[in-house]
Every structure is written in C-alpha cells, then in structure tokens.
Design a protein around this motif. Structure first.
Motif, PDB file in Angstrom:
ATOM      1  N   ARG A 175       0.840  -1.205   0.000  1.00 49.52           N
ATOM      2  CA  ARG A 175       0.000   0.000   0.000  1.00 49.52           C
ATOM      3  C   ARG A 175       0.872   1.250   0.000  1.00 49.52           C
ATOM      4  O   ARG A 175       1.964   1.277   0.555  1.00 49.52           O
ATOM      5  CB  ARG A 175      -0.879   0.006   1.240  1.00 49.52           C
ATOM      6  CG  ARG A 175      -1.899  -1.099   1.249  1.00 49.52           C
ATOM      7  CD  ARG A 175      -3.293  -0.566   1.260  1.00 49.52           C
ATOM      8  NE  ARG A 175      -4.117  -1.348   2.140  1.00 49.52           N
ATOM      9  CZ  ARG A 175      -5.211  -0.902   2.725  1.00 49.52           C
ATOM     10  NH1 ARG A 175      -5.574   0.344   2.557  1.00 49.52           N
ATOM     11  NH2 ARG A 175      -5.930  -1.679   3.500  1.00 49.52           N
ATOM     12  N   SER A 176       0.341   2.284  -0.607  1.00 45.08           N
ATOM     13  CA  SER A 176       1.034   3.565  -0.666  1.00 45.08           C
ATOM     14  C   SER A 176       0.126   4.650  -0.115  1.00 45.08           C
ATOM     15  O   SER A 176      -1.070   4.687  -0.417  1.00 45.08           O
ATOM     16  CB  SER A 176       1.414   3.889  -2.106  1.00 45.08           C
ATOM     17  OG  SER A 176       1.830   5.229  -2.233  1.00 45.08           O
ATOM     18  N   GLN A 177       0.693   5.540   0.669  1.00 44.33           N
ATOM     19  CA  GLN A 177      -0.087   6.643   1.238  1.00 44.33           C
ATOM     20  C   GLN A 177      -0.450   7.687   0.191  1.00 44.33           C
ATOM     21  O   GLN A 177      -1.369   8.477   0.403  1.00 44.33           O
ATOM     22  CB  GLN A 177       0.690   7.293   2.390  1.00 44.33           C
ATOM     23  CG  GLN A 177       0.882   6.383   3.591  1.00 44.33           C
ATOM     24  CD  GLN A 177       1.614   7.080   4.726  1.00 44.33           C
ATOM     25  OE1 GLN A 177       2.212   8.139   4.542  1.00 44.33           O
ATOM     26  NE2 GLN A 177       1.562   6.493   5.915  1.00 44.33           N
ATOM     27  N   VAL A 178       0.258   7.677  -0.935  1.00 41.79           N
ATOM     28  CA  VAL A 178       0.008   8.706  -1.952  1.00 41.79           C
ATOM     29  C   VAL A 178      -0.694   8.163  -3.194  1.00 41.79           C
ATOM     30  O   VAL A 178      -1.126   8.930  -4.046  1.00 41.79           O
ATOM     31  CB  VAL A 178       1.330   9.393  -2.367  1.00 41.79           C
ATOM     32  CG1 VAL A 178       1.987  10.056  -1.174  1.00 41.79           C
ATOM     33  CG2 VAL A 178       2.284   8.393  -3.017  1.00 41.79           C
ATOM     34  N   ASN A 206       9.604  -0.372  -9.194  1.00 41.52           N
ATOM     35  CA  ASN A 206       9.307   0.506 -10.325  1.00 41.52           C
ATOM     36  C   ASN A 206       7.924   1.150 -10.216  1.00 41.52           C
ATOM     37  O   ASN A 206       7.701   2.226 -10.784  1.00 41.52           O
ATOM     38  CB  ASN A 206       9.397  -0.281 -11.639  1.00 41.52           C
ATOM     39  CG  ASN A 206      10.821  -0.544 -12.068  1.00 41.52           C
ATOM     40  OD1 ASN A 206      11.756   0.078 -11.578  1.00 41.52           O
ATOM     41  ND2 ASN A 206      11.003  -1.485 -12.982  1.00 41.52           N
ATOM     42  N   LEU A 207       6.992   0.516  -9.517  1.00 47.41           N
ATOM     43  CA  LEU A 207       5.605   0.982  -9.490  1.00 47.41           C
ATOM     44  C   LEU A 207       5.185   1.634  -8.174  1.00 47.41           C
ATOM     45  O   LEU A 207       4.227   2.404  -8.140  1.00 47.41           O
ATOM     46  CB  LEU A 207       4.672  -0.203  -9.774  1.00 47.41           C
ATOM     47  CG  LEU A 207       4.739  -0.778 -11.183  1.00 47.41           C
ATOM     48  CD1 LEU A 207       4.030  -2.123 -11.233  1.00 47.41           C
ATOM     49  CD2 LEU A 207       4.141   0.184 -12.193  1.00 47.41           C
ATOM     50  N   HIS A 208       5.862   1.319  -7.108  1.00 43.79           N
ATOM     51  CA  HIS A 208       5.525   1.845  -5.780  1.00 43.79           C
ATOM     52  C   HIS A 208       6.470   3.000  -5.464  1.00 43.79           C
ATOM     53  O   HIS A 208       7.656   2.913  -5.745  1.00 43.79           O
ATOM     54  CB  HIS A 208       5.677   0.719  -4.753  1.00 43.79           C
ATOM     55  CG  HIS A 208       5.154   1.032  -3.391  1.00 43.79           C
ATOM     56  ND1 HIS A 208       5.894   1.707  -2.448  1.00 43.79           N
ATOM     57  CD2 HIS A 208       3.953   0.778  -2.813  1.00 43.79           C
ATOM     58  CE1 HIS A 208       5.180   1.839  -1.339  1.00 43.79           C
ATOM     59  NE2 HIS A 208       4.001   1.286  -1.537  1.00 43.79           N
ATOM     60  N   PRO A 209       5.985   4.134  -4.932  1.00 46.88           N
ATOM     61  CA  PRO A 209       4.682   4.379  -4.307  1.00 46.88           C
ATOM     62  C   PRO A 209       3.641   5.027  -5.214  1.00 46.88           C
ATOM     63  O   PRO A 209       2.593   5.428  -4.733  1.00 46.88           O
ATOM     64  CB  PRO A 209       5.050   5.336  -3.169  1.00 46.88           C
ATOM     65  CG  PRO A 209       6.147   6.176  -3.776  1.00 46.88           C
ATOM     66  CD  PRO A 209       6.939   5.231  -4.646  1.00 46.88           C
ATOM     67  N   GLN A 210       3.914   5.153  -6.502  1.00 49.62           N
ATOM     68  CA  GLN A 210       2.916   5.772  -7.379  1.00 49.62           C
ATOM     69  C   GLN A 210       1.616   4.966  -7.413  1.00 49.62           C
ATOM     70  O   GLN A 210       0.540   5.507  -7.669  1.00 49.62           O
ATOM     71  CB  GLN A 210       3.463   5.904  -8.806  1.00 49.62           C
ATOM     72  CG  GLN A 210       4.511   6.990  -8.974  1.00 49.62           C
ATOM     73  CD  GLN A 210       5.913   6.505  -8.629  1.00 49.62           C
ATOM     74  OE1 GLN A 210       6.095   5.399  -8.111  1.00 49.62           O
ATOM     75  NE2 GLN A 210       6.908   7.318  -8.920  1.00 49.62           N
ATOM     76  N   PHE A 211       1.732   3.651  -7.138  1.00 48.02           N
ATOM     77  CA  PHE A 211       0.572   2.769  -7.125  1.00 48.02           C
ATOM     78  C   PHE A 211       0.608   1.875  -5.892  1.00 48.02           C
ATOM     79  O   PHE A 211       1.680   1.562  -5.369  1.00 48.02           O
ATOM     80  CB  PHE A 211       0.558   1.863  -8.366  1.00 48.02           C
ATOM     81  CG  PHE A 211       0.417   2.601  -9.660  1.00 48.02           C
ATOM     82  CD1 PHE A 211      -0.830   2.902 -10.183  1.00 48.02           C
ATOM     83  CD2 PHE A 211       1.545   2.996 -10.372  1.00 48.02           C
ATOM     84  CE1 PHE A 211      -0.952   3.580 -11.383  1.00 48.02           C
ATOM     85  CE2 PHE A 211       1.437   3.679 -11.570  1.00 48.02           C
ATOM     86  CZ  PHE A 211       0.177   3.974 -12.076  1.00 48.02           C
ATOM     87  N   ASN A 212      -0.571   1.440  -5.445  1.00 47.63           N
ATOM     88  CA  ASN A 212      -0.650   0.262  -4.596  1.00 47.63           C
ATOM     89  C   ASN A 212      -0.347  -0.928  -5.504  1.00 47.63           C
ATOM     90  O   ASN A 212      -0.831  -0.989  -6.634  1.00 47.63           O
ATOM     91  CB  ASN A 212      -2.052   0.101  -4.001  1.00 47.63           C
ATOM     92  CG  ASN A 212      -2.483   1.301  -3.191  1.00 47.63           C
ATOM     93  OD1 ASN A 212      -1.794   1.724  -2.273  1.00 47.63           O
ATOM     94  ND2 ASN A 212      -3.635   1.870  -3.543  1.00 47.63           N
ATOM     95  N   VAL A 213       0.456  -1.875  -5.026  1.00 47.31           N
ATOM     96  CA  VAL A 213       0.864  -2.996  -5.865  1.00 47.31           C
ATOM     97  C   VAL A 213       0.472  -4.306  -5.182  1.00 47.31           C
ATOM     98  O   VAL A 213       0.812  -4.532  -4.015  1.00 47.31           O
ATOM     99  CB  VAL A 213       2.381  -2.979  -6.134  1.00 47.31           C
ATOM    100  CG1 VAL A 213       2.772  -4.130  -7.059  1.00 47.31           C
ATOM    101  CG2 VAL A 213       2.802  -1.645  -6.747  1.00 47.31           C
TER     102      VAL A 213
END
Length: 298
Positions: free
Chosen positions: A22-25, A49-56
């Motif tokens: 999970r990501s706060q942003v 590569n994908l976190h924190p721009q996305f929940n993964v």
C-alpha cells in the motif's frame, strides 16, 4: 517497505497467498501476474518501479510459492482456471490495472476478455502470440525435463535460454529456485506447456478480440523467445494495442541491467499514470474490499 500479507479463499476451492504494497500517496492499484515457475519474489524490481505511485498487489497461484501449502492439489489447474482466480482477485482488490510477465500473459488475456469493470489498462510484458522456433525448442526440452523431473536440467535450461541475459547472481538464485520445486509444481508446469501448445494460446488470442481497454505490450530487443516483431502481431487480436521496446534487454527486461530497469519504469509510468480515475468516489468501497471476509490467514 513491508506488504500486507493475506491468504484469500477463491471460488470456495483455492487459497491464494497475496501481498499488497500500500502507498499513502497512490490512488490506484496494479495487480501483477507471474510467469511459469515464478513466485511473488520474482517481482521485487517491478514493485520498486511501481511503488509508491501505485498500490501494488502480488500473488502466487494455488500450486506455487507461498500458496502451495494452503492447497490440496487434487487436480491440475489450467490457464482458464487461473484467469478466473485473477478475475476474483481483481474484484477483491478493486484493481485498476493489471501487469503480466511472460506466459502469465495468457491467463491475463483470458481474464481481460471478461471485461472486469475496474480495470482501465493492461500491460503484457515478454509475451508473444507466436510460438517461434526458439520458443518451440525451449518448450520441447522443458517438457521433457519436467516430465522426468530432471531438476538440474530444468534450472540450467532456463538460464541458458530465456534467462541468458540475466546477471550471474540472478542466474544462481534462479537455478536454486527452479531446481528445488515440489514434484507437483513440475507436473503443473508440464501440463501448462501441453495445454498452451494444444489450445490455450489460441483460446486466449480468440477471446482477446473482446478486450476494449488499452493494452501495452513490452518486449526486449534481445529476447529471442518473445520477439518484438512477433509481439506486434497482437494488433490482429487486441484492437487497442500499443507497443514499447526496451533496448538491449532480453526476456527478463528490468531484471537484466539498470538501463533496462530505468527504461521499463519510464514506459510503465508513462502508460499507466495518465489514466488515473477519480479515486475519492470509490475510497470507501476500496477500504471495505481490503478488509473483506475472504482473509483466512495473516
């Protein structure tokens, strides 16, 4: 960066190990789909590569990795069964995007043909609609080694073929993992090869005509097994196809060297980020989904 770990009951018959970073942003969620003989550990670089721009979200199929101890393995699981597992996980996590690797592309295309309502875009990496001469040879030898449970040769085959451009350290880890799997996992992979060669790939491609969302196909210029030119034939099957090429990368793309990793990350974020939805209208629904009563173990 530690994930939330849960074992979910799927369709009343499978138990699937999941990891949610999970990501706060982040306002959106990407679910990742493994290739053959791979586990959630294979996606370490993809998560970065994908976190924190996305929940993964990562998961192991019922027969593999950390899902395997939770299942009885009374029958072999086909790609269409895996597509149904993926669809339920997409619904559970309210995933906005799906990203698959290698032969995970087959069950992903099958799932996307059902048009899951939350999915906005998909990325299919290191996959092709063609079983070319190099892939055919790889599958032939792999099938023989899997049938005889020849562990050392299975591990060496992967490093000599699709893994030929991996760094030496990754090759050692790869060989150790692949050559130490349970007999049932080899039986499952042998079954997958037979099914994909006989009809599952054609079923996936036939059903792909129902996919309406944008689908990005990513391939490396040094991949002899899912080549750039072969991948471009997806235009015949997926109406909203897009293509990106990673220079000097083989089958494992971002795992092979830093330049390939950086370029893969750029391509992914450029494709995924412009499609963001209004998250606020679904925030309450998503929070409920993450805490739904499917969880069996933590």
């Amino acid at each position: 960066m530690s994930p939330e770990i849960a074992v979910l009951e799927i369709q009343g018959q499978y138990r699937v190990h999941t990891e949610c970073y999970r990501s706060q942003v982040a306002e959106q969620t990407v679910i990742l789909v493994n290739g053959s003989l791979a586990t959630t550990a294979s996606f370490a670089q993809a998560v970065r590569n994908l976190h924190p721009q996305f929940n993964v979200v990562l998961y192991d199929p019922p027969y593999a990795g950390r899902s395997r101890p939770h299942n009885r393995h009374e029958r072999l699981i086909g790609k269409q069964d895996e597509a149904q597992v993926l669809l339920e996980l997409i619904g559970h996590f309210h995933a906005d995007h799906v990203l698959s690797f290698s032969w995970g592309g087959a069950c992903t295309l099958m799932a996307l043909a059902h048009r899951p309502r939350t999915i906005q875009t998909a990325v299919i990496s290191s996959f092709s609609p063609v079983i070319n001469a190099a892939m055919h040879d790889y599958l032939e030898r792999g099938s023989a080694y899997l049938a005889s449970v020849d562990r050392p040769r299975i591990g060496q085959l992967i490093n000599d073929t699709i893994g030929q451009h991996l760094p030496a350290l990754f090759k050692r880890f790869n060989h150790r993992h692949v050559s130490s799997l349970d007999d049932h996992e080899y039986e499952q992979m042998h079954f997958h090869i037979q099914q994909m060669r006989e009809h599952d790939l054609q079923i996936a491609l036939h059903n792909a005509r129902h996919i309406e969302i944008p689908v990005l196909f990513i391939n490396g210029t040094r991949d002899d097994y899912a080549t750039v030119s072969d991948a471009r034939q997806f235009t015949r099957h997926v109406r909203n196809s897009r293509f990106s090429v990673i220079q000097e990368a083989g089958h494992f793309l971002e795992m092979e060297h830093k330049a390939a990793s950086d370029e893969t990350r750029r391509v992914l974020l450029e494709f995924l980020l412009p499609t963001q939805r209004d998250y606020r209208s679904r925030a309450a629904v998503r929070d409920t989904a993450f805490n739904a009563g499917h969880v069996l173990a933590l």
